[in-house]
Design a protein around this motif. Structure first.
Motif, PDB file in Angstrom:
ATOM      1  N   GLU A   1      50.823  26.469  34.674  1.00 19.71           N
ATOM      2  CA  GLU A   1      51.305  27.200  35.839  1.00 19.71           C
ATOM      3  C   GLU A   1      50.338  28.324  36.187  1.00 19.71           C
ATOM      4  N   GLY A   2      50.321  28.668  37.457  1.00 21.70           N
ATOM      5  CA  GLY A   2      49.436  29.728  37.912  1.00 21.70           C
ATOM      6  C   GLY A   2      50.006  31.097  37.603  1.00 21.70           C
ATOM      7  N   VAL A   3      49.155  31.975  37.145  1.00 24.92           N
ATOM      8  CA  VAL A   3      49.525  33.365  36.876  1.00 24.92           C
ATOM      9  C   VAL A   3      49.127  34.244  38.064  1.00 24.92           C
ATOM     10  N   GLY A   4      47.907  34.057  38.526  1.00 25.93           N
ATOM     11  CA  GLY A   4      47.415  34.824  39.658  1.00 25.93           C
ATOM     12  C   GLY A   4      45.982  34.457  39.961  1.00 25.93           C
ATOM     13  N   CYS A   5      45.457  35.018  41.033  1.00 26.90           N
ATOM     14  CA  CYS A   5      44.078  34.743  41.406  1.00 26.90           C
ATOM     15  C   CYS A   5      43.514  35.931  42.157  1.00 26.90           C
ATOM     16  N   ILE A   6      42.192  35.915  42.319  1.00 26.11           N
ATOM     17  CA  ILE A   6      41.510  37.003  43.008  1.00 26.11           C
ATOM     18  C   ILE A   6      40.341  36.434  43.774  1.00 26.11           C
ATOM     19  N   ARG A   7      40.056  37.017  44.930  1.00 22.64           N
ATOM     20  CA  ARG A   7      38.898  36.623  45.721  1.00 22.64           C
ATOM     21  C   ARG A   7      37.681  37.387  45.222  1.00 22.64           C
ATOM     22  N   GLY A   8      36.755  36.704  44.576  1.00 17.96           N
ATOM     23  CA  GLY A   8      35.593  37.366  44.016  1.00 17.96           C
ATOM     24  C   GLY A   8      35.986  38.272  42.857  1.00 17.96           C
ATOM     25  N   THR A   9      35.131  39.230  42.549  1.00 23.54           N
ATOM     26  CA  THR A   9      35.388  40.079  41.392  1.00 23.54           C
ATOM     27  C   THR A   9      36.255  41.295  41.708  1.00 23.54           C
ATOM     28  N   ASN A  10      36.445  41.617  42.980  1.00 26.14           N
ATOM     29  CA  ASN A  10      37.280  42.778  43.281  1.00 26.14           C
ATOM     30  C   ASN A  10      37.995  42.651  44.622  1.00 26.14           C
ATOM     31  N   GLY A  11      38.293  41.435  45.034  1.00 28.63           N
ATOM     32  CA  GLY A  11      38.933  41.210  46.318  1.00 28.63           C
ATOM     33  C   GLY A  11      40.444  41.165  46.252  1.00 28.63           C
ATOM     34  N   ASP A  12      41.052  40.640  47.302  1.00 25.75           N
ATOM     35  CA  ASP A  12      42.506  40.509  47.365  1.00 25.75           C
ATOM     36  C   ASP A  12      43.006  39.650  46.216  1.00 25.75           C
ATOM     37  N   GLN A  13      44.213  39.978  45.784  1.00 23.20           N
ATOM     38  CA  GLN A  13      44.782  39.283  44.636  1.00 23.20           C
ATOM     39  C   GLN A  13      46.142  38.700  44.999  1.00 23.20           C
ATOM     40  N   TYR A  14      46.504  37.691  44.254  1.00 21.86           N
ATOM     41  CA  TYR A  14      47.824  37.070  44.378  1.00 21.86           C
ATOM     42  C   TYR A  14      48.395  36.935  42.970  1.00 21.86           C
ATOM     43  N   TYR A  15      49.690  37.190  42.837  1.00 18.06           N
ATOM     44  CA  TYR A  15      50.353  37.056  41.542  1.00 18.06           C
ATOM     45  C   TYR A  15      51.628  36.233  41.686  1.00 18.06           C
ATOM     46  N   SER A  16      51.895  35.427  40.694  1.00 21.14           N
ATOM     47  CA  SER A  16      53.157  34.713  40.658  1.00 21.14           C
ATOM     48  C   SER A  16      54.285  35.709  40.415  1.00 21.14           C
ATOM     49  N   ASP A  17      55.466  35.366  40.903  1.00 22.72           N
ATOM     50  CA  ASP A  17      56.598  36.295  40.816  1.00 22.72           C
ATOM     51  C   ASP A  17      56.906  36.710  39.379  1.00 22.72           C
ATOM     52  N   PHE A  18      56.714  35.789  38.445  1.00 22.47           N
ATOM     53  CA  PHE A  18      57.122  36.094  37.072  1.00 22.47           C
ATOM     54  C   PHE A  18      56.173  37.055  36.357  1.00 22.47           C
ATOM     55  N   VAL A  19      55.031  37.400  36.963  1.00 21.02           N
ATOM     56  CA  VAL A  19      54.143  38.394  36.344  1.00 21.02           C
ATOM     57  C   VAL A  19      53.880  39.589  37.249  1.00 21.02           C
ATOM     58  N   LYS A  20      54.358  39.511  38.478  1.00 18.86           N
ATOM     59  CA  LYS A  20      54.083  40.577  39.441  1.00 18.86           C
ATOM     60  C   LYS A  20      54.597  41.910  38.914  1.00 18.86           C
ATOM     61  N   GLY A  21      53.717  42.918  38.974  1.00 20.54           N
ATOM     62  CA  GLY A  21      54.077  44.237  38.481  1.00 20.54           C
ATOM     63  C   GLY A  21      53.786  44.443  37.014  1.00 20.54           C
ATOM     64  N   ARG A  22      53.479  43.361  36.288  1.00 18.56           N
ATOM     65  CA  ARG A  22      53.183  43.478  34.864  1.00 18.56           C
ATOM     66  C   ARG A  22      51.731  43.099  34.549  1.00 18.56           C
ATOM     67  N   PHE A  23      51.173  42.166  35.300  1.00 16.70           N
ATOM     68  CA  PHE A  23      49.808  41.694  35.062  1.00 16.70           C
ATOM     69  C   PHE A  23      48.892  42.162  36.189  1.00 16.70           C
ATOM     70  N   THR A  24      47.634  42.420  35.847  1.00 18.77           N
ATOM     71  CA  THR A  24      46.654  42.850  36.832  1.00 18.77           C
ATOM     72  C   THR A  24      45.335  42.136  36.579  1.00 18.77           C
ATOM     73  N   ILE A  25      44.762  41.579  37.647  1.00 21.25           N
ATOM     74  CA  ILE A  25      43.466  40.911  37.561  1.00 21.25           C
ATOM     75  C   ILE A  25      42.399  41.846  38.109  1.00 21.25           C
ATOM     76  N   SER A  26      41.291  41.936  37.389  1.00 21.30           N
ATOM     77  CA  SER A  26      40.165  42.736  37.859  1.00 21.30           C
ATOM     78  C   SER A  26      38.878  42.077  37.402  1.00 21.30           C
TER      79      SER A  26
END
Length: 128
Positions: free
Chosen positions: A46-71
């Motif tokens: 299952e997808g956790v999240g994604c990011i455009r490039g190394t510091n672009g817009d991010q998307y998070y699945s509902d079950f990790v939103k607010g707890r996980f951060t991609i950078s």
């Protein structure tokens, strides 16, 4: 040929934190979307999240939103998944992946089939 290597997994107590790393070679991450996925025993990936490039817009699945951060750190060709307030349900093998070129106005894809290059995975176990 692009290669991705994850690290940083381990055993952590519920409520704890871990930071996963994904180091790339053979590919310039700032031109691609990077996704994080996970697979628990007996379950589909299952997808956790994604990011455009190394510091672009991010998307998070509902079950990790607010707890996980991609950078990311473009100079180190490394992406990170900071995981806070971990729960036993977060126990899984975590993968980073890349492949989709960034397109103007298009969010990073959340589906695994969109990604071409995958790391080997790193185990995260959340348990008391």
């Amino acid at each position: 040929q692009a290669q991705l290597v994850e690290s940083g997994g381990g055993l952590v107590q519920p409520g704890g934190s871990l930071r996963l790393s994904c180091t790339a070679s053979g590919i310039a991450l700032n031109y691609f979307s990077i996704g994080w996925f996970r697979q628990a025993p007996g379950k589909e990936r299952e997808g956790v999240g994604c990011i455009r490039g190394t510091n672009g817009d991010q998307y998070y699945s509902d079950f990790v939103k607010g707890r996980f951060t991609i950078s990311g750190d473009n100079a180190k060709s490394t992406m990170y998944l900071q995981m806070d307030r971990l729960e036993p349900e977060d126990t899984a093998v975590y993968y980073c992946a890349t492949g989709p070129l960034i397109r103007y106005g298009v969010m990073c894809p959340s589906d695994a089939y969109e990604y071409t290059y995958w790391g080997q995975g790193t185990q995260v176990t959340v348990s008391a």
